[in-house]
Scaffold this active site. Sequence first.
Site, PDB file in Angstrom:
ATOM      1  N   GLU A 262       0.856  -1.194   0.000  1.00 41.45           N
ATOM      2  CA  GLU A 262       0.000   0.000   0.000  1.00 41.45           C
ATOM      3  C   GLU A 262       0.887   1.237   0.000  1.00 41.45           C
ATOM      4  OE1 GLU A 262      -2.724   0.398   3.222  1.00 41.45           O
ATOM      5  OE2 GLU A 262      -3.614  -1.595   2.981  1.00 41.45           O
ATOM      6  N   GLU A 316     -13.675   5.683  -0.144  1.00 33.64           N
ATOM      7  CA  GLU A 316     -14.590   4.790   0.562  1.00 33.64           C
ATOM      8  C   GLU A 316     -15.315   5.582   1.648  1.00 33.64           C
ATOM      9  OE1 GLU A 316     -12.723   0.699   1.266  1.00 33.64           O
ATOM     10  OE2 GLU A 316     -10.986   1.921   0.728  1.00 33.64           O
ATOM     11  N   LYS A 319     -15.565   4.253   5.454  1.00 40.99           N
ATOM     12  CA  LYS A 319     -14.368   3.820   6.163  1.00 40.99           C
ATOM     13  C   LYS A 319     -14.218   4.622   7.456  1.00 40.99           C
ATOM     14  CE  LYS A 319      -9.595   2.527   5.251  1.00 40.99           C
ATOM     15  NZ  LYS A 319      -8.495   2.539   4.265  1.00 40.99           N
ATOM     16  N   GLU A 325      -8.833   9.176   5.656  1.00 42.75           N
ATOM     17  CA  GLU A 325      -8.981   7.737   5.448  1.00 42.75           C
ATOM     18  C   GLU A 325     -10.026   7.419   4.380  1.00 42.75           C
ATOM     19  OE1 GLU A 325      -7.322   5.192   6.587  1.00 42.75           O
ATOM     20  OE2 GLU A 325      -5.997   6.316   7.901  1.00 42.75           O
TER      21      GLU A 325
END
Length: 456
Positions: A262, A316, A319, A325
């Site tokens: 990542e 997202e 999340k 985030e």
Amino acid sequence: MALHLFHLLLFLLLSPLSYVSSVGINYGTLGNNLPSPKKVAQLLQSTLIDKVKIYDTNPDILEAFSNTGVDLIVAVENYHVANISKDAAAADDWFATRVQPFIPATSIVAVCVGNEYLTSDDNLDPDALVQAMQNLHAVLLKRGLDRKIKVTTPHSMAVLASSFPPSASTFATKLIPTMSSIVGFLADTGAPFMVNAYPYFAYRDNPSTVDLEYALLGNSTGVHDPKGYIYHNMLDAQIDAVRSAIDAIGFGNLSMKTTVSESGWPSKGDPEDTAAIPNNAKTYNTRLIERAQSNKGTPMKPKDNIEIFVFALFNENKKPGGASERNFGIFNGDGSKVYEVDLSCEFCSNGDAFEKMSTSGQVRGPSVWCVAKPHADEKVLQSVLDFCCGPGGVDCREVYESGKCFEPDKLHAHASYAMNAYYQMHGRNYWNCDFKGTGLVTFSDPSYGTCRYRQQ
């Protein structure tokens, strides 16, 4: 003699060897506005992304990526690691129900056991992680899949006691026994060491001491390590810090790949996250993708290329955590780009695939084609083109100057046409679209304008 040379050339061109770097991406699903997995698979076939890492074994995703030519990395969720660690039977049951039904149609190349397991929750048992990895490998070994599918686990940078200077980095003292077991397992099984590396967080937490351009992979001055290494970006320094930690526990002489599982930069954050803006995200991820395709190593190991998975495919909106985030995605849920990053792949599939799929909802038919991968090495492609248009028996007049497929006058385009013609001539077997790892089977017709790609 001529026949012998023909068979030798055929073997060399069709053997599954690869000399090019791929670009991977993380596909998270913690959102209520995301497109269907089928549309995501179609979207990615029109980009240069050829590896996708997910965080579970979502059957809809595994089904959607069947016969796409995109490699998939699946995961055992952290909460499920303890169960798989109990015995080989539990691991076998997990694999038999979660993964086995989808192979070989879906190209699954690795299983990640947990994600940042050793640093995400103090209540998780480190020994369970090691045992679960061993049990899953035993399952793959029994099924004859251990060469195709590797077992590994992604770590956060928090497994290190410190990351600077890179040459002096070590693992956190309490984790050394577990890390020794994991690294030994990875070395024995040929699996990569995975690390989630985020220069963004280092800059966010220390903006007065970390240079922004250094974190954005673009510092030309360089940061000097006491052992003489010069780092022009923080990501390379983080990778080498991990390598030093591995060396410090006695595994430095073993051949083991390091994968950045990542890395990314958010386009939006909380008010205090002043660096979380679209322009920084665009800069970082553009350079990250270029880094992934470069075939370059790091100052410590310049000849060892690094596989990189960009985080993330989508924003997202469900999340947990701070605003940043939820905003690491390159794409919004509707398929539009959050910012402009060039992921184009002119001939690996139909262009603008996501927009077409989102409006038409069409399902691909039984036709199938073979084209060159977007990141394919040009020297290999030239040899493929020469083979197909020579000993391979393909009629390549359409890619000559007066032909309907001459434009665009690019090696990638001409090779794709020739590879497909050879593939169709020889029965559309998967091995007829390998070409030293440069071929990609696609269900999207690559024809354009008056240039028609042959099909059975």
